[in-house]
Design an enzyme around this catalytic site. Sequence first.
Site, mmCIF file in Angstrom:
data_model
loop_
_atom_site.group_PDB
_atom_site.id
_atom_site.type_symbol
_atom_site.label_atom_id
_atom_site.label_comp_id
_atom_site.label_asym_id
_atom_site.label_seq_id
_atom_site.Cartn_x
_atom_site.Cartn_y
_atom_site.Cartn_z
ATOM 1 N N ARG A 119 0.848 -1.202 0.000
ATOM 2 C CA ARG A 119 0.000 0.000 0.000
ATOM 3 C C ARG A 119 0.875 1.240 0.000
ATOM 4 N NH1 ARG A 119 -5.788 -1.253 2.108
ATOM 5 N NH2 ARG A 119 -6.184 -2.160 0.084
ATOM 6 N N GLN A 124 -0.956 2.498 -6.327
ATOM 7 C CA GLN A 124 -2.403 2.763 -6.381
ATOM 8 C C GLN A 124 -3.083 2.330 -7.679
ATOM 9 O OE1 GLN A 124 -3.164 6.704 -4.867
ATOM 10 N NE2 GLN A 124 -2.852 6.025 -2.778
ATOM 11 N N ASP A 127 -3.840 -1.456 -7.569
ATOM 12 C CA ASP A 127 -4.431 -1.993 -6.349
ATOM 13 C C ASP A 127 -5.830 -2.561 -6.620
ATOM 14 O OD1 ASP A 127 -5.482 -2.490 -3.873
ATOM 15 O OD2 ASP A 127 -4.682 -0.676 -2.962
ATOM 16 N N SER A 130 -8.503 -2.522 -3.675
ATOM 17 C CA SER A 130 -9.221 -1.253 -3.496
ATOM 18 C C SER A 130 -10.262 -1.058 -4.582
ATOM 19 C CB SER A 130 -8.249 -0.069 -3.548
ATOM 20 O OG SER A 130 -7.455 -0.076 -2.413
ATOM 21 N N TYR A 226 -3.363 -0.664 7.405
ATOM 22 C CA TYR A 226 -4.370 -1.682 7.691
ATOM 23 C C TYR A 226 -4.685 -1.716 9.183
ATOM 24 C CZ TYR A 226 -4.035 -4.001 3.147
ATOM 25 O OH TYR A 226 -4.088 -4.310 1.819
HETATM 26 P P1 NAD Z 1 -9.905 -3.340 5.108
HETATM 27 O O1 NAD Z 1 -10.754 -3.881 4.013
HETATM 28 O O2 NAD Z 1 -8.722 -4.121 5.565
HETATM 29 O O3 NAD Z 1 -10.827 -3.064 6.392
HETATM 30 C C1 NAD Z 1 -11.961 -2.239 6.308
HETATM 31 C C2 NAD Z 1 -12.013 -1.249 7.445
HETATM 32 O O4 NAD Z 1 -12.448 -1.917 8.641
HETATM 33 C C3 NAD Z 1 -10.687 -0.557 7.796
HETATM 34 O O5 NAD Z 1 -10.878 0.831 7.722
HETATM 35 C C4 NAD Z 1 -10.430 -1.033 9.218
HETATM 36 O O6 NAD Z 1 -9.786 -0.028 10.018
HETATM 37 C C5 NAD Z 1 -11.832 -1.285 9.733
HETATM 38 N N1 NAD Z 1 -11.915 -2.134 10.930
HETATM 39 C C6 NAD Z 1 -11.161 -3.221 11.273
HETATM 40 N N2 NAD Z 1 -11.562 -3.704 12.467
HETATM 41 C C7 NAD Z 1 -12.603 -2.937 12.883
HETATM 42 C C8 NAD Z 1 -13.444 -2.942 14.018
HETATM 43 N N3 NAD Z 1 -13.291 -3.835 15.007
HETATM 44 N N4 NAD Z 1 -14.414 -2.002 14.105
HETATM 45 C C9 NAD Z 1 -14.575 -1.072 13.128
HETATM 46 N N5 NAD Z 1 -13.812 -1.006 12.030
HETATM 47 C C10 NAD Z 1 -12.826 -1.916 11.905
HETATM 48 O O7 NAD Z 1 -9.420 -1.847 4.787
HETATM 49 P P2 NAD Z 1 -9.086 -1.193 3.380
HETATM 50 O O8 NAD Z 1 -10.312 -0.757 2.718
HETATM 51 O O9 NAD Z 1 -8.237 -2.123 2.648
HETATM 52 O O10 NAD Z 1 -8.265 0.121 3.776
HETATM 53 C C11 NAD Z 1 -7.313 0.151 4.819
HETATM 54 C C12 NAD Z 1 -6.446 1.413 4.700
HETATM 55 O O11 NAD Z 1 -5.517 1.315 3.637
HETATM 56 C C13 NAD Z 1 -7.201 2.701 4.436
HETATM 57 O O12 NAD Z 1 -6.606 3.737 5.193
HETATM 58 C C14 NAD Z 1 -6.967 2.983 2.989
HETATM 59 O O13 NAD Z 1 -7.082 4.350 2.647
HETATM 60 C C15 NAD Z 1 -5.541 2.519 2.868
HETATM 61 N N6 NAD Z 1 -5.221 2.181 1.459
HETATM 62 C C16 NAD Z 1 -4.031 2.672 0.940
HETATM 63 C C17 NAD Z 1 -3.708 2.355 -0.394
HETATM 64 C C18 NAD Z 1 -2.428 2.855 -1.022
HETATM 65 O O14 NAD Z 1 -1.809 3.746 -0.486
HETATM 66 N N7 NAD Z 1 -1.998 2.279 -2.158
HETATM 67 C C19 NAD Z 1 -4.553 1.564 -1.144
HETATM 68 C C20 NAD Z 1 -5.731 1.101 -0.563
HETATM 69 C C21 NAD Z 1 -6.044 1.424 0.740
#
Ligand code: NAD
Length: 383
Positions: A119, A124, A127, A130, A226
């Site tokens: 990430r 991006q 990905d 996402s 994450y």
């Molecule tokens: P994910 O699918 O792993 O999880 C979904 C969400 O559930 C996350 O926001 C997590 O914090 C939340 N979660 C976990 N346990 C929980 C709980 N007990 N109660 C409530 N919420 C809970 O997450 P994702 O969609 O893959 O994204 C994770 C992070 O990665 C985000 O900040 C996203 O912006 C970032 N991201 C960065 C890149 C990049 O830079 N290339 C790409 C994709 C995502």
Amino acid sequence: MIVGIPKETAPHERRVALVPELIPKLTQASLEVWVQPGAGVAAGFPDSIYLEKGARLEPDLIPELDILLKVQPPTLEEIGKLKPGSTFIGCLQPYTRFAEIEALATGRVTAFSLELMPRIARAQPMDALSAMSTVSGYKAVLMAANRLPKFFPLLMSAAGTLTPARVFIIGAGVAGLQAIGTARRLGGVVEVYDTRPAVKEQVESLGAKFVDLGLETKDAEDKGGYAKSQSQEFYQQQQKRMAQCVSTADVVITTAQVPGERAPVLVTEEMVQQMRPGSVIVDLASEQGGNCALTEPGQEVVRHGVTIFGPTNLPSTMPFHASQMYARNVTSYLAHLLTDGNIRLDLSDELTRGPLVTYQGEIVHPAVKAAQSPATSREAPPS
Ligand code: NAD
């Protein structure tokens, strides 16, 4: 080099790994593109458009390929046909498809799993997780709205005023944020909770309310962004403090996941019992076991008058745009690996090394290898 796109064979899979508009990008990079007839039909891309854009249609293409692009993991049969030294790029489900990963290593296939993309900003456009979460978050709201016996927006009509639907979203990652935006566009009143306090601002910028449960979540995020798993005691406290948000919601959308682990159970049976009959839960963590105790993965069930959806492949229900996004991810990654029309791996680059699962006959990804060893020994027959 020949790059090939077979027809996906997994049940209910309607996406395709390459859409016609991206073929010129590959042919300009000196690749030949072969497509199995019918590969794009379910996604809305007939063979004729692939031909027009420069692909060759080939029914039995896998044995000839240098590069195989797929949406779903390759089957053992497909792996058996691949040439040694060929490359696979797609979603491998690396923590569950042990036999396939072993077969890719044995067959000396260089396999990249898009789920393991680091990430970082450079990654991006590649990905796929996402991109597919974006589809799931959007579609989850539509499913809920379609099933809810109520309007989403506030309606003032001659027949009276109707209050807007209340939506509670658990987890504001990519899917959750898309769900917030979609629910707000439909006019719902949206509340959100996430263990990562950093998302509060993003939630509010989309017009939703971030619920402060008063729980200490200092160590909620790893360096990759994450969520980190919390203690059982934390989850019990979370259930208790979220109970009111759940019971007053018409729609609950759960997206909470912790990579590589079972999704935490955050909505208990007692909490479902407290919801109004006719309410809807869409559990986007169902593939990882579900955030709701009553979710049945792949099923729609009614429990205590509440409809609970446990979808396992929502991107496939919107295959045109999902394929378009996925194909951009996969071709961007392929372009990253290419130098002068050939795949050249720079293993010092984390973008190359991160998703690399098998290489030169070995499973080279440390976490996948660690997950693989106990699974393989469990499968070994007793001596
Ligand atoms: P994910 O699918 O792993 O999880 C979904 C969400 O559930 C996350 O926001 C997590 O914090 C939340 N979660 C976990 N346990 C929980 C709980 N007990 N109660 C409530 N919420 C809970 O997450 P994702 O969609 O893959 O994204 C994770 C992070 O990665 C985000 O900040 C996203 O912006 C970032 N991201 C960065 C890149 C990049 O830079 N290339 C790409 C994709 C995502």
